[in-house]
Design an enzyme around this catalytic site. Sequence first.
Site, short mmCIF file in Angstrom:
data_model
loop_
_atom_site.label_atom_id
_atom_site.label_comp_id
_atom_site.label_asym_id
_atom_site.label_seq_id
_atom_site.Cartn_x
_atom_site.Cartn_y
_atom_site.Cartn_z
N TYR A 112 74.95 63.37 56.54
CA TYR A 112 75.09 62.36 57.59
C TYR A 112 76.30 61.49 57.28
CZ TYR A 112 70.27 63.14 59.34
OH TYR A 112 69.13 63.66 59.88
N ARG B 123 76.93 60.47 70.01
CA ARG B 123 76.62 61.83 69.57
C ARG B 123 75.57 62.50 70.45
NH1 ARG B 123 73.56 61.32 65.07
NH2 ARG B 123 71.73 62.12 66.11
N HIS C 239 76.45 59.70 62.26
CA HIS C 239 75.27 58.85 62.28
C HIS C 239 75.58 57.36 62.23
CE1 HIS C 239 71.35 57.28 60.60
NE2 HIS C 239 70.90 58.08 61.53
N ARG D 208 63.36 55.94 55.78
CA ARG D 208 63.19 57.33 55.35
C ARG D 208 63.83 57.45 53.97
NH1 ARG D 208 61.56 59.90 60.02
NH2 ARG D 208 62.53 59.18 61.96
N HIS E 274 63.74 49.02 60.98
CA HIS E 274 64.75 50.09 60.97
C HIS E 274 66.03 49.64 60.27
CE1 HIS E 274 67.60 53.01 63.03
NE2 HIS E 274 66.65 53.81 62.60
#
Length: 711
Positions: free
Chosen positions: A470, A566, A594, A377, A437
């Site tokens: 984050y 979280r 994160h 992203r 990822h």
Amino acid sequence: MNAPAEIVRATEAPARYFNRELSWLAFNWRVLEEASNPAHPVLERVRFLSISGANLDEFFMTRVAGLQGQQLRQVGEPSTDGLTPSQQLAAIAKDADALVAAQNKEWLNLQKLLAAEQFEVTRPRELSAEEREWLQAHFREQILPVLTPQAIDPSHPFPFIPNLGISLIFAMRDRADNEPLNELLMLPPRLPRFVRLPGDAVRYVPMEAVIEHYLELLFPGFELLGAGVFRVLRDSDIEIEEDAEDLVRHFRSAIKRRRRGRVIRLQFSVDTPQDLEQLVRDGLDAKDALISESAGFIGIADLGLLVAEERIDLKFLPYTPRFPERILEHGGDCFAAIRAKDLIVHHPYESFEVVVDFLRQAAEDPDVVAIKQTMYRAGKQSAIVDALVAAAEAGKSVTAIVELKARFDEEQNLLWASRLERAGVQVIYGIPEFKTHAKVSMVVRREGEIMRTYCHFGTGNYHPVTARVYTDLSFFTASRRAARDAGKLFNFVSGYVAPKGLEMIAMSPLNLRDRLMALIDTEMANARAGKPAAVWAKMNALVDQQIIDKLYEASEAGVSIDLVVRGICCLKPAVAGLSSNIRVKSILGRFLEHSRIFVFANGARLPDRKARVFISSADWMPRNFNRRVEYMLPIENPTVHAQVLDQVMIANLIDNEQSWELGSDGTYTRLQPGKRAFNLHHYFMTNPSLSGRGQALAGKAVPKLRLTQRG
């Protein structure tokens, strides 16, 4: 504002695991709780409320859509907690309805608090005559020309309504001939959801309220018999066909199909007449959709638009992240600073600009030969993409692994890929069955007679916007072992070359789960030998059944286990004979936790320099181990090791102002600070890191954190 007790109890059978979907809903209840937290400024509370709404929307568009698909096909094994898809959907519907009711209750409360601060969200009938005159003129000039009412009758089929679309439905009668008529009006997506009245006072009116108030201007000569507002959520998951020959073409068509996906949920205003509601359900072929009614605001996520108002007195105090002093001491030369010693940067307390500068410098440096970069992203305005384009245009060899399967970012990533390719970047779309990822960057630089590789390993995305909110770690190193492993990771994704002889990192889908299991086994062996044995781990979600079972086994072997999770947690802590040595907490606050950090005591009493410390891109979920390319990297540099273990991990463990403890019954209880209050976000905003402090701050002590500070 905890979830109702009967919803919590649905997670209790069978005994070993919590239900994944209900655990996620429990997380979103905690997000909603932050909207009622008086410690936050009121507009920040509105932001949390809108986040809880956006989270719930995505949950329905993906997770609930998947369960409904299983239900309709009459397939699907029970979840690990024993619930069938139908049972899960029933529990989800009940909990989600309670959540929406709580969201609207909180919105009523926040409206009162906003009004006390001269910030109103109101309706046309509550305006002054002068304000209504302005609003009517605005409606005629700016809104009415854009609206397109559509009659619904046998000769006018029900129109397509896109995902997340909000519409108004009317039952009307023509005063001239007394004929009834049904009309539908979609809110145009290019119109703002709220109309701001002019003037210094902050006053907003929802668009649907404006339209309803001036309906006579849209339907002159008609009498209104009934009306309602509704919102559509559609199946938005994209499935990958294994034999898709052209992944780009497949995703372009899949994104278009997403907009027309099966209706998963219909949300109606509570005053919608039953006949109009049925008209909508039939028109959208939504007989299998989950239906909910709301007595309040439809589309809670849109309340986030109000936060853009320039009222800094109603928001968190502005925070400017620090730039690592050690890089500044090297004249801003990232390569010189990394070459001198490994460096870790703690976002958002330390600026993401250091990552951007790393790539900008690589683009401009004539000695840089090649750059390799993963992109999961990157956001809509990406300095990272700009740097890669500049490097390619400067004649460097640039490779970008662009992940098309990054959910809800597929379209943006296609645009980035097209721009990168036009600039001469070699764009790789990865392995079709695996998401890339891992967050890794490589810069190969000619230095005299040698080629040196500089690497960046991140726990978060290369996304300049989310990097401001984050909490993540960016690790920079010139280690040759790390460089060789990073190169093998890139070759695996680009050329399907299975890596052999990895020296430092563990990788999914190859050996990451096995490596974690082996590390836990070592802790178990140490416990049985009478040595200190402990696991500390921080992540976003814990779902993987094999890892959970191994943690249960370790707990009963005497290993002390502290988990900071979280979001979703399917592990049941503090159950006698199963998980008596496991504690689980969740942290929610100004920043979104994160980073993924895993610590193993390695025969020492934590915290200790002998401990094994790892950072990773992976949560402990089946998808991260089986269907994604991920990395886990050991931290060996003593200063970086101390920062991650003695600062970051301990701060997470001792935080008691933003923490929730998970009980064995599935409920989360907010910790009470008492006399030893500690807020980890405030701590890192006011204390520089160990790793990037440089000589300029060498004489200033960083406060020593101790586990005894735990409340």
